[in-house]
Design a protein around this motif. Structure first.
Motif, mmCIF file in Angstrom:
data_model
loop_
_atom_site.group_PDB
_atom_site.id
_atom_site.type_symbol
_atom_site.label_atom_id
_atom_site.label_comp_id
_atom_site.label_asym_id
_atom_site.label_seq_id
_atom_site.Cartn_x
_atom_site.Cartn_y
_atom_site.Cartn_z
ATOM 1 N N ALA A 180 0.843 -1.212 0.000
ATOM 2 C CA ALA A 180 0.000 0.000 0.000
ATOM 3 C C ALA A 180 0.871 1.252 0.000
ATOM 4 C CB ALA A 180 -0.943 -0.011 1.216
ATOM 5 N N ASP A 240 9.589 3.362 7.969
ATOM 6 C CA ASP A 240 9.195 1.977 8.263
ATOM 7 C C ASP A 240 9.991 1.463 9.457
ATOM 8 O OD1 ASP A 240 7.648 -0.372 6.385
ATOM 9 O OD2 ASP A 240 8.852 -1.027 8.101
ATOM 10 N N MET A 286 5.006 -7.080 4.433
ATOM 11 C CA MET A 286 4.812 -8.541 4.458
ATOM 12 C C MET A 286 5.487 -9.208 3.258
ATOM 13 S SD MET A 286 2.758 -9.477 6.993
ATOM 14 C CE MET A 286 1.581 -8.771 8.138
ATOM 15 N N ARG A 342 7.942 -17.151 -3.549
ATOM 16 C CA ARG A 342 6.735 -16.556 -4.162
ATOM 17 C C ARG A 342 6.998 -15.128 -4.624
ATOM 18 N NH1 ARG A 342 1.865 -17.029 -1.016
ATOM 19 N NH2 ARG A 342 2.230 -18.941 0.099
ATOM 20 N N VAL A 391 7.076 4.793 13.858
ATOM 21 C CA VAL A 391 6.289 6.017 14.057
ATOM 22 C C VAL A 391 5.167 5.674 15.028
ATOM 23 C CG1 VAL A 391 4.829 7.744 12.939
ATOM 24 C CG2 VAL A 391 6.812 6.797 11.719
ATOM 25 N N TRP A 417 0.373 -6.005 12.076
ATOM 26 C CA TRP A 417 1.591 -6.584 12.652
ATOM 27 C C TRP A 417 1.395 -7.075 14.083
ATOM 28 C CZ3 TRP A 417 6.190 -7.813 10.247
ATOM 29 C CH2 TRP A 417 6.163 -7.598 8.869
ATOM 30 N N ASP A 422 1.830 -20.866 4.453
ATOM 31 C CA ASP A 422 3.250 -20.489 4.369
ATOM 32 C C ASP A 422 4.056 -21.076 5.517
ATOM 33 O OD1 ASP A 422 2.770 -19.155 2.071
ATOM 34 O OD2 ASP A 422 2.768 -17.145 2.945
ATOM 35 N N ASP A 462 -4.075 -2.765 4.619
ATOM 36 C CA ASP A 462 -4.654 -3.682 5.607
ATOM 37 C C ASP A 462 -4.961 -3.007 6.935
ATOM 38 O OD1 ASP A 462 -4.397 -5.568 3.656
ATOM 39 O OD2 ASP A 462 -3.196 -6.965 4.818
ATOM 40 N N ILE A 481 -2.294 -8.651 -1.434
ATOM 41 C CA ILE A 481 -1.400 -7.628 -1.983
ATOM 42 C C ILE A 481 -2.144 -6.739 -2.977
ATOM 43 C CG2 ILE A 481 0.655 -7.279 -3.427
ATOM 44 C CD1 ILE A 481 1.739 -9.886 -2.163
HETATM 45 C C1 LIG Z 1 2.230 -15.025 6.039
HETATM 46 C C2 LIG Z 1 1.465 -14.213 5.057
HETATM 47 C C3 LIG Z 1 1.369 -14.662 3.753
HETATM 48 C C4 LIG Z 1 0.657 -13.938 2.806
HETATM 49 N N1 LIG Z 1 0.619 -14.391 1.528
HETATM 50 C C5 LIG Z 1 -0.017 -13.670 0.584
HETATM 51 C C6 LIG Z 1 -0.055 -14.088 -0.762
HETATM 52 O O1 LIG Z 1 0.467 -15.143 -1.107
HETATM 53 N N2 LIG Z 1 -0.708 -13.300 -1.665
HETATM 54 C C7 LIG Z 1 -1.330 -12.136 -1.308
HETATM 55 O O2 LIG Z 1 -1.893 -11.449 -2.168
HETATM 56 N N3 LIG Z 1 -1.309 -11.706 -0.026
HETATM 57 C C8 LIG Z 1 -0.671 -12.442 0.923
HETATM 58 N N4 LIG Z 1 -0.657 -12.012 2.221
HETATM 59 C C9 LIG Z 1 -1.341 -10.738 2.568
HETATM 60 C C10 LIG Z 1 -0.495 -9.515 2.152
HETATM 61 O O3 LIG Z 1 0.832 -9.719 2.549
HETATM 62 C C11 LIG Z 1 -1.050 -8.253 2.792
HETATM 63 O O4 LIG Z 1 -2.428 -8.133 2.445
HETATM 64 C C12 LIG Z 1 -0.318 -6.981 2.298
HETATM 65 O O5 LIG Z 1 1.072 -7.100 2.510
HETATM 66 C C13 LIG Z 1 -0.848 -5.738 3.026
HETATM 67 O O6 LIG Z 1 -0.145 -4.622 2.572
HETATM 68 P P1 LIG Z 1 0.022 -3.287 3.461
HETATM 69 O O7 LIG Z 1 0.899 -2.399 2.693
HETATM 70 O O8 LIG Z 1 -1.319 -2.821 3.874
HETATM 71 O O9 LIG Z 1 0.747 -3.770 4.809
HETATM 72 P P2 LIG Z 1 2.147 -4.511 5.085
HETATM 73 O O10 LIG Z 1 2.607 -5.291 3.925
HETATM 74 O O11 LIG Z 1 1.942 -5.218 6.362
HETATM 75 O O12 LIG Z 1 3.156 -3.309 5.310
HETATM 76 C C14 LIG Z 1 3.046 -2.467 6.435
HETATM 77 C C15 LIG Z 1 4.402 -1.857 6.726
HETATM 78 O O13 LIG Z 1 4.242 -0.934 7.807
HETATM 79 C C16 LIG Z 1 5.326 -1.050 8.691
HETATM 80 N N5 LIG Z 1 4.910 -0.565 10.011
HETATM 81 C C17 LIG Z 1 3.977 -1.105 10.814
HETATM 82 N N6 LIG Z 1 3.803 -0.333 11.914
HETATM 83 C C18 LIG Z 1 4.660 0.705 11.784
HETATM 84 C C19 LIG Z 1 4.942 1.846 12.583
HETATM 85 N N7 LIG Z 1 4.301 2.076 13.737
HETATM 86 N N8 LIG Z 1 5.898 2.710 12.177
HETATM 87 C C20 LIG Z 1 6.559 2.496 11.002
HETATM 88 N N9 LIG Z 1 6.304 1.432 10.196
HETATM 89 C C21 LIG Z 1 5.370 0.554 10.579
HETATM 90 C C22 LIG Z 1 5.672 -2.523 8.671
HETATM 91 O O14 LIG Z 1 7.003 -2.730 9.067
HETATM 92 C C23 LIG Z 1 5.436 -2.867 7.196
HETATM 93 O O15 LIG Z 1 6.620 -2.708 6.445
HETATM 94 C C24 LIG Z 1 0.036 -12.729 3.199
HETATM 95 C C25 LIG Z 1 0.112 -12.281 4.511
HETATM 96 C C26 LIG Z 1 0.825 -13.025 5.453
HETATM 97 C C27 LIG Z 1 0.909 -12.533 6.876
#
Ligand SMILES: Cc1cc2nc3c(=O)[nH]c(=O)nc-3n(C[C@H](O)[C@H](O)[C@H](O)COP(=O)(O)OP(=O)(O)OC[C@H]3O[C@@H](n4cnc5c(N)ncnc54)[C@H](O)[C@@H]3O)c2cc1C
Length: 355
Positions: A26, A45, A53, A62, A89, A125, A179, A319, A327
């Motif tokens: 995102a 981050d 993730m 993958r 943050v 998280w 996974d 998320d 993703i």
């Molecule tokens: C084990 C696992 C397997 C998955 N496999 C798949 C798959 O095969 N295909 C698929 O489509 N989806 C999969 N997903 C789901 C997918 O990973 C998530 O839907 C997606 O990554 C969400 O994106 P995001 O950017 O919202 O959050 P995230 O990817 O979680 O990124 C959030 C970021 O924010 C950072 N962060 C958090 N809190 C703070 C803070 N307070 N200050 C600074 N930084 C912070 C974290 O370090 C992280 O880097 C999987 C999820 C998991 C847990």
């Protein structure tokens, strides 16, 4: 993986500044959109490598790290995006998984004051616990904790803290469970069980994924839920399950698992992995004043239809807004939120121009 796919270079000098908190799909897709609209973007981050993730939870076979870093490197070199990594943050006090990798802390309210707009995309998280007696034993962990540890070891960021790891029981039926079970097999566990409280038809990961793991040698057990952990000297030695039958649909529309009295059975284990879901983790704790009221009981940030916290220069996407998703959804949310940030900041410039 390309994040800045709308342009080849920044269109002119930067006009306004945006802070993006969280570099998962995102945050990175929003960053790509915003730099192509001419904004200066700083990313924050808590983890030492961008990607969320995709970098720290999803297995490398993958999503290869190189493909994520290619897009990140382009954001840095062509668009001067500054990545403030290992930087948590926060407004108030809260601890989530992966926090131990952050070496700096930045106050959310300072970012809100110092930037024209802030996007929160901090994902999910924190993991749900099994909530049964013994789930605090040493070798009981969440799928996120387990996978994060494996990735950190692979990336040279930590020595493994996972113990003997021969008989692994994974509880859950979603992507995290798949996974965790697959990584266990690939990394040499002798016996791996995947135990789910409904049937293969209801498993959120889908029947195909479950059958693929069964072919790899994973023992699939359906219609069973954990009742307690067998603990000896502080460590889990096994897990007691109770058989379930399917009842009437619950609030999610899926048949509710109903316990069958007297049907308990035990599986021995030296590693128990709870893969029963993750919880949104906004950088806003309960003592964060006015902002805390935009965080729901389930941890999700509530935003208006423009991805904005009403009346503020704060936006949220991914998320942390939707709850655990995929993703593609997170990327879509990031792009739409970035579009709204662009509209919001462009309107502010127009309003400031004397007529
Ligand atoms: C084990 C696992 C397997 C998955 N496999 C798949 C798959 O095969 N295909 C698929 O489509 N989806 C999969 N997903 C789901 C997918 O990973 C998530 O839907 C997606 O990554 C969400 O994106 P995001 O950017 O919202 O959050 P995230 O990817 O979680 O990124 C959030 C970021 O924010 C950072 N962060 C958090 N809190 C703070 C803070 N307070 N200050 C600074 N930084 C912070 C974290 O370090 C992280 O880097 C999987 C999820 C998991 C847990």
């Amino acid at each position: 993986m390309k994040f800045a796919f709308l342009c080849r270079e920044r269109p002119g000098a930067a006009k306004q500044r945006v802070a993006v908190i969280g570099s998962g799909p995102a945050g990175l897709s929003a960053t790509g959109y915003l730099v192509c609209r001419g904004y200066e973007v700083d990313v924050y981050d808590k983890l030492p490598i961008p990607g969320g993730m995709m970098t720290f939870a999803i297995p490398k076979y993958r999503i290869p790290l190189d493909s994520i870093m290619e897009g990140v490197d382009e954001l840095k070199s062509k668009f001067s995006v500054q990545f403030n990594l290992a930087t948590k943050v926060i407004c108030g006090e809260r601890h989530d998984e992966g926090d131990e990798l952050a070496t700096n802390t930045v106050d959310l309210l300072k970012l809100v004051e110092g930037y024209d707009a802030v996007l929160i995309s901090t994902g999910t998280w924190r993991s749900r616990r099994l909530g049964v007696p013994g789930d605090d034993a040493k070798n009981v962990m969440s799928a996120l904790e387990f996978l994060l540890n494996l990735h950190m070891v692979d990336l040279g960021l930590r020595k493994s803290h996972i113990g003997s790891f021969k008989k692994v029981v994974v509880v859950g039926g979603g992507l995290s469970a798949i996974d965790a079970a697959e990584e266990s097999v690939l990394r040499g566990a002798q016996e791996v069980y995947l135990v789910y409280r409904r049937t293969i038809k209801e498993a959120p990961a889908g029947e195909y994924e479950v059958r693929r793991l069964m072919r790899m040698g994973v023992n699939w057990i359906e219609l069973a839920a954990p009742k307690s952990i067998v603990v000896e000297n502080g460590s889990a030695r096994g897990i007691v399950f109770q058989r379930m039958k399917l009842g009437e649909p619950d609030e999610t529309g899926r048949p509710r698992p109903v316990p069958i009295p007297g049907s308990e059975f035990t599986i021995e284990a030296d590693t128990v992995i709870a893969a029963i879901g993750e919880i949104p983790t906004p950088p806003i704790a309960s003592e964060c004043g006015d902002l805390a009221k935009y965080v729901g009981k389930d941890g999700r940030i509530s935003v208006d239809k423009n991805y904005r916290i009403s009346g503020r220069n704060i936006f949220a996407a991914g998320d942390v807004v939707t709850g655990p998703s995929k993703i593609g959804n997170a990327v879509g949310q990031g792009l739409r939120a970035a579009k709204e940030i662009d509209k919001f900041l462009s309107a502010r410039i127009l309003a400031a121009v004397p007529r």
